[in-house]
Structures are given as C-alpha cells and as structure tokens.
Design an enzyme around this catalytic site. Structure first.
Site, PDB file in Angstrom:
ATOM      1  N   ARG A  96       0.693  -1.212  -0.092  1.00  0.00           N
ATOM      2  CA  ARG A  96       0.118   0.038  -0.010  1.00  0.00           C
ATOM      3  C   ARG A  96       0.858   1.118  -0.043  1.00  0.00           C
ATOM      4  NH1 ARG A  96      -1.713   1.201   4.918  1.00  0.00           N
ATOM      5  NH2 ARG A  96      -2.681  -0.727   5.327  1.00  0.00           N
ATOM      6  N   TYR A 156     -17.498  20.611  -9.539  1.00  0.00           N
ATOM      7  CA  TYR A 156     -17.767  19.122  -9.720  1.00  0.00           C
ATOM      8  C   TYR A 156     -18.708  18.889  -8.695  1.00  0.00           C
ATOM      9  CZ  TYR A 156     -17.090  14.097 -10.467  1.00  0.00           C
ATOM     10  OH  TYR A 156     -17.349  12.883 -11.003  1.00  0.00           O
ATOM     11  N   ASP A 177      -8.937  21.953  -8.888  1.00  0.00           N
ATOM     12  CA  ASP A 177      -9.227  20.718  -9.831  1.00  0.00           C
ATOM     13  C   ASP A 177      -8.989  21.214 -11.043  1.00  0.00           C
ATOM     14  OD1 ASP A 177     -10.583  18.614 -11.422  1.00  0.00           O
ATOM     15  OD2 ASP A 177     -11.951  18.169  -9.620  1.00  0.00           O
ATOM     16  N   LYS A 201      -9.606  10.855 -16.899  1.00  0.00           N
ATOM     17  CA  LYS A 201     -10.213  11.470 -17.885  1.00  0.00           C
ATOM     18  C   LYS A 201      -8.795  11.776 -18.974  1.00  0.00           C
ATOM     19  CE  LYS A 201     -13.497  12.301 -15.844  1.00  0.00           C
ATOM     20  NZ  LYS A 201     -13.939  13.551 -14.767  1.00  0.00           N
TER      21      LYS A 201
HETATM   22  C1  LIG Z   1     -14.778  13.163 -13.586  1.00  0.00           C
HETATM   23  C2  LIG Z   1     -14.224  14.409 -12.591  1.00  0.00           C
HETATM   24  C3  LIG Z   1     -13.612  13.965 -11.270  1.00  0.00           C
HETATM   25  C4  LIG Z   1     -13.991  12.687 -10.586  1.00  0.00           C
HETATM   26  O1  LIG Z   1     -13.079  11.815 -11.142  1.00  0.00           O
HETATM   27  P1  LIG Z   1     -13.706  10.343 -11.123  1.00  0.00           P
HETATM   28  O2  LIG Z   1     -12.366   9.294 -11.411  1.00  0.00           O
HETATM   29  O3  LIG Z   1     -14.728  10.007 -11.823  1.00  0.00           O
HETATM   30  O4  LIG Z   1     -14.046   9.809  -9.531  1.00  0.00           O
HETATM   31  C5  LIG Z   1     -13.473  15.150 -10.613  1.00  0.00           C
HETATM   32  N1  LIG Z   1     -13.123  16.370 -11.084  1.00  0.00           N
HETATM   33  C6  LIG Z   1     -13.563  16.863 -12.445  1.00  0.00           C
HETATM   34  C7  LIG Z   1     -13.463  18.140 -12.849  1.00  0.00           C
HETATM   35  C8  LIG Z   1     -14.248  15.640 -13.127  1.00  0.00           C
HETATM   36  O5  LIG Z   1     -14.466  15.796 -14.208  1.00  0.00           O
END
Ligand SMILES: *Cc1c(COP(=O)(O)O)cnc(C)c1O
Length: 396
Positions: free
Chosen positions: A61, A114, A186, A211
């Site tokens: 971990r 988000y 973010d 993403k």
């Molecule tokens: C998709 C997304 C997240 C979360 O990502 P996951 O891997 O789906 O948990 C966080 N912030 C933004 C801006 C996003 O588009």
C-alpha cells in the site's frame, strides 16, 4: 539511458518528459515499460533490515515501483514537490481536502465545482464540523471579502464543471496568500500541459486522471500533487486513509500518459473546429467554450492557458424534452454516458439550475455537454447535423 534528466542539465520539454519520465529501464532488465508490480508483502533481506524497516519499499500500500513511476512522471509534469495516487478523481478531491482541513475550519469552494465535490462539502465535511461557503467562480480578488479567521482552504476548479467559467487563479492565490490560506484546484480539464497551477502559486493540484491521462475510458484514478509546504500533510492524509490503487490501473495510466500530449492536441483542435461551427448554428443558442469570445473568463483563458482541451457545452434552441431526445437519439457517433477525456465522442444533457447557490445559472436553452474524441471532426459535424435535423422535426 534512464528517463530522468540528471540535475544540472537543461530540463527537458514536456513531450520528452512524457516519453522518458518515470522510466528506469536499467532496473527492469532493459524493458521499456515498467511492469505492474503486484504485491502486499515485500520481503526484507535480513532481520536487522526488518527491525529497522530498511527497504526501498516496505508494504504494498505504501508504494511499489509501478506507483513510483507514475508519481515521478506526474510530479515532474506538475512542477510539484510530490504526488499521491488515489482510487478515483473523486477520492483525489476528498484526499486533497482532508489533507488541508480539520474540524472547525471554513472552506471556500467555487460554485462551478464538480457535483460530487459539492456533495462532499455539504454532507461529509458538514458532519466533520467543517463549514463550506460557495463563491462566484468569477469573483477574482473579491474572494478576500469572504475569507474568515477560520478559513483554511480556497478550492478552485477552472474551467468549472458543465459551465466552464475560467477563474482568475493568480488573483485568488494572491488574496489567499495575503491571509495565509491554502489553495487547491481541480485541474482535470486542462491537465498540467494546458495550465500548470504550480506556476501560479497553487498549493494542492487535483486531477481526475480518469480523463485525459488514462484517455481510453478504461480506468478510474486520481492524482493529487502538492508543493513542499503541503506535501507532508498530503502524504499523511493519503497514508492514514490507507488508499491504494492497483498496479494494473497505474500501468494503464502510464501507458495513456505517453500519448496524452498528442491526444490533447488533436482533441483540442477538433473540439475548437466543432465549437466554431456550432457558434454560428441557428439551432444553438450558445456555445460555452473557454477559447471562444463571450465564454465566461475568456480573457483570463487567453492570458493564462496554453490551449484548450476537448470538452465544452452548448445550449440548444429547444424547449421540450422531445426535441432534446430527438437530437441525442439521432447522433450515431456520440455515446451517451458520464465521464469524458476518452478517445471517443460523448454527449450528455445537463442542467445546473437547481443546485447552484452563490450564482444563478440561467440557461438560454437546453444544456448539452460534448466530449470530442479523435474521430474526424467533419464526420462529427455531419453527425451533429443529423441530430439537428431530427430536433427540427420534433419541434413540428
Ligand atoms: C470526473 C471528474 C472528477 C472525478 O473523477 P472520477 O475518477 O470519476 O472519480 C473530479 N473532478 C472533475 C472536474 C471531473 O470531471
């Protein structure tokens, strides 16, 4: 040759870092790609080492060579002091928050954040006696007026989820620094290739690597990076929350990262071509794309960003569900589903009129978020035209 430039040498350009970063072929029998190391137990060489916990890696971990490769590569790209790997983008947000906050604190969060970040604040953080105030994403230096004696964190997201407001990060960071408040962002839309928050003085940078870094819609993963000041808190929170990500998922993330710059460049260009087409379309009320004039924060985008990615929104000139359904159901190249940043185009309806609290969202039409993939942009435009034709028919 190992990938990391030795100190004293000129730092490599991003393209080169993406190819060579995090690789140590000399430690992997010359293999180009570091394999997915699997394992909980890591053996010590002898009892003395075991007693002293003296080992490069001590427990699955806490790290393994695959995880370290991703951390090294991402830390270099962000220009950060270090990075932790989280099981999803959402958990990267919560880890960043928990690293910075304690009971009794106050946090300022952009109203464009988000949705699951909002849920974390409204529910979990409230239960932990941490209070959230949402602010207008376009507030800039005006954020100073919202800072209270117990404000510990200002969280940004730029461009915002769904509505794509580009925030004045330098102005917000300046206000935060003047009062000793930590900042987080973010940065999922831009990745450090299009906007590098560390260069603007942000303390904690969060990326849903699900993403663009992964880029193939097959892994959920999150990355949080911090500067020297916040890194110990971040590593402590990550360690105490006992977060772990499978090396197979990390392997796929590393694979995705090697081509991220190419994909971003192509998807960004395709998206811009399509956005420009839609901007003059009679059945589109509005295109919300940071690189287009009239989009909120467009001037800031031009000042601070190196380019745009492949996600933007439109407001359809439609009133009824039937029109929206006709449009979406007659798109052949767009999938309908959440997440984005993959190689394939996606379209999802959105409506954030009900949950914004600091700012009213008053759309001119029905909101559709488009993730533009690597298809030929002219094919995408033709596909959208089929949707528009069906939408016109549904209007009657
Ligand atoms: C998709 C997304 C997240 C979360 O990502 P996951 O891997 O789906 O948990 C966080 N912030 C933004 C801006 C996003 O588009």
């Amino acid at each position: 040759m190992d990938g990391n430039p030795k100190s004293g040498k000129k730092p490599h350009k991003e393209e080169t870092r993406l190819v060579h970063g995090g690789r140590r072929p000399s430690e992997q029998y010359g293999f180009i790609n570091i394999p997915p190391y699997r394992g909980s137990t890591i053996l010590y060489a002898n009892a003395a080492d075991c007693l002293a916990m003296r080992n490069r890696f001590t427990y699955g971990r806490r790290g393994n060579p695959t995880m370290e490769a991703l951390q090294d590569l991402w830390t270099e790209l962000e220009g950060a002091a270090g990075t932790v790997v989280c099981p999803s983008g959402g958990s990267a947000v919560s880890t960043g928050f928990l690293a910075a906050l304690k009971a009794g604190d106050h946090v300022l969060v952009t109203d464009s954040t988000y949705r699951p970040t909002r849920n974390l604040c409204n529910n979990f953080l409230t239960r932990m006696n941490i209070e959230t105030t949402y602010y207008d994403p376009m507030i800039g230096g005006g954020i100073a007026e919202l800072i209270r004696p117990n404000t510990r964190l200002i969280h940004m997201e730029s461009p915002g989820s769904q509505t794509f407001e580009v925030q004045d990060v330098p102005a917000i960071v300046a206000a935060a620094k003047a009062r000793g408040v930590t900042t987080s962002i973010d940065n999922t839309w831009a990745t450090p290739l299009l906007f590098r928050p560390m260069d603007f003085g942000v303390d904690i940078v969060i990326n849903a690597a699900t993403k663009y870094p992964v880029g193939h819609s097959d892994v959920l993963i999150g990355l949080v990076s911090a500067n020297e000041k916040l890194l110990p808190d971040l590593q402590l929170a990550h360690g105490e929350l006992c977060l772990y990500v499978s090396s197979d998922d990390i392997y796929l993330t590393l694979r995705g990262l090697r081509t991220m710059k190419l994909r971003l460049r192509e998807q960004g260009a395709n998206a811009l071509k399509i956005a420009r087409h839609l901007a003059t379309h009679k059945q589109v009320k509005k295109v919300i794309h940071p690189a287009l004039p009239g989009s909120p924060g467009h001037e800031i985008f031009k000042r601070d960003f190196k380019g745009s990615s492949g996600l933007f929104a439109i407001e359809l000139d439609a009133r009824s569900d039937a029109e929206v359904i006709a449009f979406l159901d007659n798109l052949a190249l767009f999938g309908m589903g959440y997440s984005w940043g993959g190689y394939e185009s996606l379209a999802v309806p959105f409506d954030c009129t009900s949950f914004r609290t600091a700012t009213a969202y008053n759309p001119d039409g029905r909101g559709i978020r488009l993730n533009i993939g690597l298809e030929d942009p002219d094919d995408i435009i033709a596909d959208l035209e089929n949707g528009f034709a069906a939408m016109a028919k549904a209007k009657g």
